[in-house]
Motif scaffolding. Sequence first.
Motif, mmCIF file in Angstrom:
data_model
loop_
_atom_site.group_PDB
_atom_site.id
_atom_site.type_symbol
_atom_site.label_atom_id
_atom_site.label_comp_id
_atom_site.label_asym_id
_atom_site.label_seq_id
_atom_site.Cartn_x
_atom_site.Cartn_y
_atom_site.Cartn_z
ATOM 1 N N ALA A 125 -3.941 62.786 34.602
ATOM 2 C CA ALA A 125 -3.155 61.576 34.864
ATOM 3 C C ALA A 125 -3.956 60.321 34.548
ATOM 4 O O ALA A 125 -5.161 60.256 34.803
ATOM 5 C CB ALA A 125 -2.704 61.531 36.319
ATOM 6 N N LEU A 126 -3.282 59.345 33.991
ATOM 7 C CA LEU A 126 -3.840 58.005 33.837
ATOM 8 C C LEU A 126 -3.720 57.301 35.175
ATOM 9 O O LEU A 126 -2.649 57.309 35.796
ATOM 10 C CB LEU A 126 -3.073 57.232 32.759
ATOM 11 C CG LEU A 126 -3.505 55.779 32.493
ATOM 12 C CD1 LEU A 126 -4.903 55.728 31.905
ATOM 13 C CD2 LEU A 126 -2.504 55.098 31.552
ATOM 14 N N GLY A 257 -8.743 57.588 34.129
ATOM 15 C CA GLY A 257 -7.834 58.641 34.562
ATOM 16 C C GLY A 257 -8.581 59.815 35.153
ATOM 17 O O GLY A 257 -9.815 59.794 35.288
ATOM 18 N N SER A 300 2.237 58.187 35.122
ATOM 19 C CA SER A 300 1.630 59.094 34.152
ATOM 20 C C SER A 300 1.891 60.541 34.518
ATOM 21 O O SER A 300 2.081 60.881 35.695
ATOM 22 C CB SER A 300 0.122 58.844 34.072
ATOM 23 O OG SER A 300 -0.506 59.714 33.164
ATOM 24 N N SER A 304 1.746 62.944 29.157
ATOM 25 C CA SER A 304 1.633 61.575 28.646
ATOM 26 C C SER A 304 0.178 61.124 28.592
ATOM 27 O O SER A 304 -0.222 60.412 27.663
ATOM 28 C CB SER A 304 2.452 60.612 29.501
ATOM 29 O OG SER A 304 1.931 60.501 30.813
ATOM 30 N N TYR A 305 -0.634 61.553 29.579
ATOM 31 C CA TYR A 305 -2.047 61.148 29.548
ATOM 32 C C TYR A 305 -2.772 61.839 28.394
ATOM 33 O O TYR A 305 -3.609 61.230 27.728
ATOM 34 C CB TYR A 305 -2.722 61.470 30.879
ATOM 35 C CG TYR A 305 -4.144 60.938 30.981
ATOM 36 C CD1 TYR A 305 -4.485 59.691 30.468
ATOM 37 C CD2 TYR A 305 -5.153 61.677 31.592
ATOM 38 C CE1 TYR A 305 -5.778 59.198 30.560
ATOM 39 C CE2 TYR A 305 -6.444 61.197 31.699
ATOM 40 C CZ TYR A 305 -6.753 59.956 31.171
ATOM 41 O OH TYR A 305 -8.038 59.470 31.256
ATOM 42 N N PHE A 308 -1.887 59.990 25.352
ATOM 43 C CA PHE A 308 -2.523 58.668 25.394
ATOM 44 C C PHE A 308 -3.979 58.751 24.953
ATOM 45 O O PHE A 308 -4.441 57.939 24.148
ATOM 46 C CB PHE A 308 -2.422 58.101 26.803
ATOM 47 C CG PHE A 308 -3.115 56.780 26.992
ATOM 48 C CD1 PHE A 308 -2.518 55.602 26.585
ATOM 49 C CD2 PHE A 308 -4.366 56.717 27.591
ATOM 50 C CE1 PHE A 308 -3.166 54.380 26.753
ATOM 51 C CE2 PHE A 308 -5.017 55.505 27.768
ATOM 52 C CZ PHE A 308 -4.417 54.333 27.348
#
Length: 328
Positions: A125-126, A257, A300, A304-305, A308
């Motif tokens: 996770a961000l 993150g 997040s 998605s992280y 990213f």
Amino acid sequence: MTMMSRRIALGLPLMALAAPTLVRPAFGQAAWPSRPIRLVVPYAPGGTTDVMARLVAEQIGQRLGQPVIVENRPGAGATIGAGMVAQAEPDGLTLLMSNSGSHGVSPSLYPNLSYDPMRDFTHVALVVTSPSVLVVTKGHPAQDMAQFIAHVRRAGEIDFAVSGVGSSSHLTGVRLGLALGVRVLAVPYRGAGPAMTDTIAGVVPAMMDSLPSAAQHINSGSVRALAVSSATRSNRFPNLPTLKESGVDVVNSAWFGISGPAGLPAPIVARLAAVIRESLAQPAMITRFEDLTGAPPPESTPESYTAFVRSEIAGFAPIVRAAGINPQ
């Protein structure tokens, strides 16, 4: 079956549902987490990575029922701590506060990096994004950004402290120097804490720091803030201009993150991601993040992280090449 035994039997599923903090083990395996979790911060204490890690660690620990212990392992542009986590067992008990230095810049900066930022990690996770801020010593002749630009152009160089080689703040400072057409003399430290200490003492005249770690020193008057690197002004310091509105076309933010070693089991990833989302959604945490960074925590997911981080690696590569940074 007696009435009492029926109540106990019927209550068992409800009791199980009321204890969601543990990942259900297979038969004969211990529940996760079975002991304290180590969260490695690849910088010295006192910087944004450390501050944010401790905030999140406390919240995660409360929800998982085990303490999350922050362990600082600074050095080599955050690659020492990151490399250590890359080699750890994927049991969910050793995690990393991954960041733009360890996973965005370093792949382009270090030709013999001991880890692959994608292959060797599970990104969960961000947690936060944060702009850099340019600060100067109290005795610096520049009272604002216009005077600072005139000063460094007269000198032909910009001399500033950074939290480490290849950090987001380092690259922001390099981009600033390139935009002003002056020589860049970046002085790397093993974290924002010691860099700020020397800046306050006047050992170096200026520092490019992340806003959260510099905020208390700005508020106390230990240093003078001149501009932030975000696209818009910070809600925390609304009177502080951006570099771009000061005539310098530079926009950049650091990010932080939670990641673990490659092969982290899917149930642990899912549980950890959920706990992080729960933690960051707490009103007190939102307020704290806005106080520190001027913005709320980002939303997040592991997917998605991961995407990213991959995009940041590609985005930083041309900047590192253009800057010609020597990690040695």
